[in-house]
Design an enzyme around this catalytic site. Structure first.
Site, PDB file in Angstrom:
ATOM      1  NE  ARG A  99      55.420  45.558  56.586  1.00 52.88           N
ATOM      2  CZ  ARG A  99      56.033  45.927  57.704  1.00 52.88           C
ATOM      3  NH1 ARG A  99      56.770  45.064  58.382  1.00 52.88           N
ATOM      4  NH2 ARG A  99      55.901  47.145  58.162  1.00 52.88           N
TER       5      ARG A  99
ATOM      6  CG  HIS B 123      54.536  41.734  63.593  1.00 53.74           C
ATOM      7  ND1 HIS B 123      53.984  42.824  62.979  1.00 53.74           N
ATOM      8  CD2 HIS B 123      55.605  41.382  62.832  1.00 53.74           C
ATOM      9  CE1 HIS B 123      54.704  43.134  61.904  1.00 53.74           C
ATOM     10  NE2 HIS B 123      55.691  42.275  61.790  1.00 53.74           N
TER      11      HIS B 123
END
Length: 329
Positions: free
Chosen positions: A223, A293
């Site tokens: 994250r 990502h």
């Protein structure tokens, strides 16, 4: 049973769920308001506030991903509705590959060789055996544990960290604040796979980075909120300084000489703001490798199995392990 779906590929999910549950009414968030409001269950990834506000009879939310922070922090989230998140669902394999590559990027000196190529340099580096390349994995959940154990089976000494005590085969396990400090001082590559919670936000700050041995590397496929980016840039040092350590003749960790420039490099896949803003200095730092990502995309087939099992269990009134909103995962 009425099922509402919201995601970038909602139509594909609609087709797959309707085929698996032919008795259910399955609609997407683009359906008319009346159809959306009849939903018993929401299957979604980062649903907007307006969609949540429309719901009056939700019995459960199936989150199409492992991270639930965006859902839990949505002010329109209906209180008391159980939330179930995907657990692995086929994401562990791609994540293991990503982390393996990132570790080898530093252990096998590919960062240094890439820099040398730009300078037309032919300068072999001494190989550090895997047995001497300790790795720290922060987060020992369903995916983190598999990543850590996969690295351990390949011959790396692996230290794992979790909030509460765990004992996992092949790993040196740490927990709590003291355990984190102990782990940081021993690892040459640090992998962050923690959830985004109030306790983990900014956990990799200036103090944590200073605790790493000089010349350590950071790998974040978890994250974006875990990393204090200003502290990371400080630890990397000026872009022109110690550029990829191309002239290093030894990989032995040296005593710390200050925080600036003591980190060898970073491989980053997640960021607090995505896409990563063009003005971010991380884009241009020569010792940072950025990916958009993509470390572990959710495979629909693996996820579908969990989604269907959860929906069936909810409909049958069976207990389903759900997210703890207070803990954030």
């Amino acid at each position: 049973m009425q099922i509402l779906i919201h995601s970038a590929d909602a139509e594909q999910w609609q087709t797959a769920i309707a085929k698996a549950l032919p008795a259910a009414e399955v609609v997407t968030s683009s359906a008319p308001l009346q159809a959306r409001q009849r939903a018993d269950y929401l299957v979604a990834w980062q649903p907007p506030g307006w969609l949540l506000e429309e719901q009056t009879g939700l019995k459960g939310i199936m989150n199409l991903g492992a991270g639930v922070d965006a859902l839990l922090t949505n002010p329109s989230l209906p209180p008391g509705v159980p939330i179930v998140k995907l657990r692995d669902a086929g994401m562990a394999g791609p994540m293991i590959d990503y982390v393996r590559y990132a570790v080898l990027h530093f252990q096998r000196d590919f960062d240094r060789y890439a820099h040398q190529q730009g300078r037309l340099q032919w300068q072999p580096q001494p190989l550090v055996p895997k047995a001497e390349w300790s790795i720290g994995v922060l987060g020992l959940g369903a995916i983190g544990a598999r990543v850590a154990q996969a690295l351990a089976t390949e011959g790396f000494p692996v230290h794992g960290w979790s909030r509460s005590p765990k004992a996992l085969e092949g790993l040196i396990c740490h927990h709590g604040k003291a355990g984190l400090k102990s782990l940081l001082g021993q690892v040459r590559s640090l992998v962050t796979l923690l959830p985004n919670t109030p306790e983990t936000r900014g956990i990799i700050d200036a103090e944590a980075l200073a605790a790493l041995p000089e010349g350590a590397s950071l790998i974040n496929p978890g994250r974006g909120s875990l990393i204090d980016e200003a502290a990371l840039l400080e630890a990397l040092g000026p872009a022109e300084a110690r550029n990829a350590d191309s002239h290093a003749s030894s990989h032995e960790a040296r005593p710390a000489t200050g925080h600036q420039g003591r980190l060898r490099g970073a491989v980053l896949d997640a960021f607090p703001h995505e896409p990563l803003p063009a003005e971010s200095s991380l884009w241009r730092h020569p010792r940072v490798l950025i990916t958009p990502h993509i470390a572990a995309p959710t495979p629909r087939d693996g996820a579908l199995e969990q989604v269907i099992a959860t929906l069936k269990a909810w409909q049958a009134g069976e207990p389903v392990p759900s997210v703890d909103p207070a803990a954030g995962y």
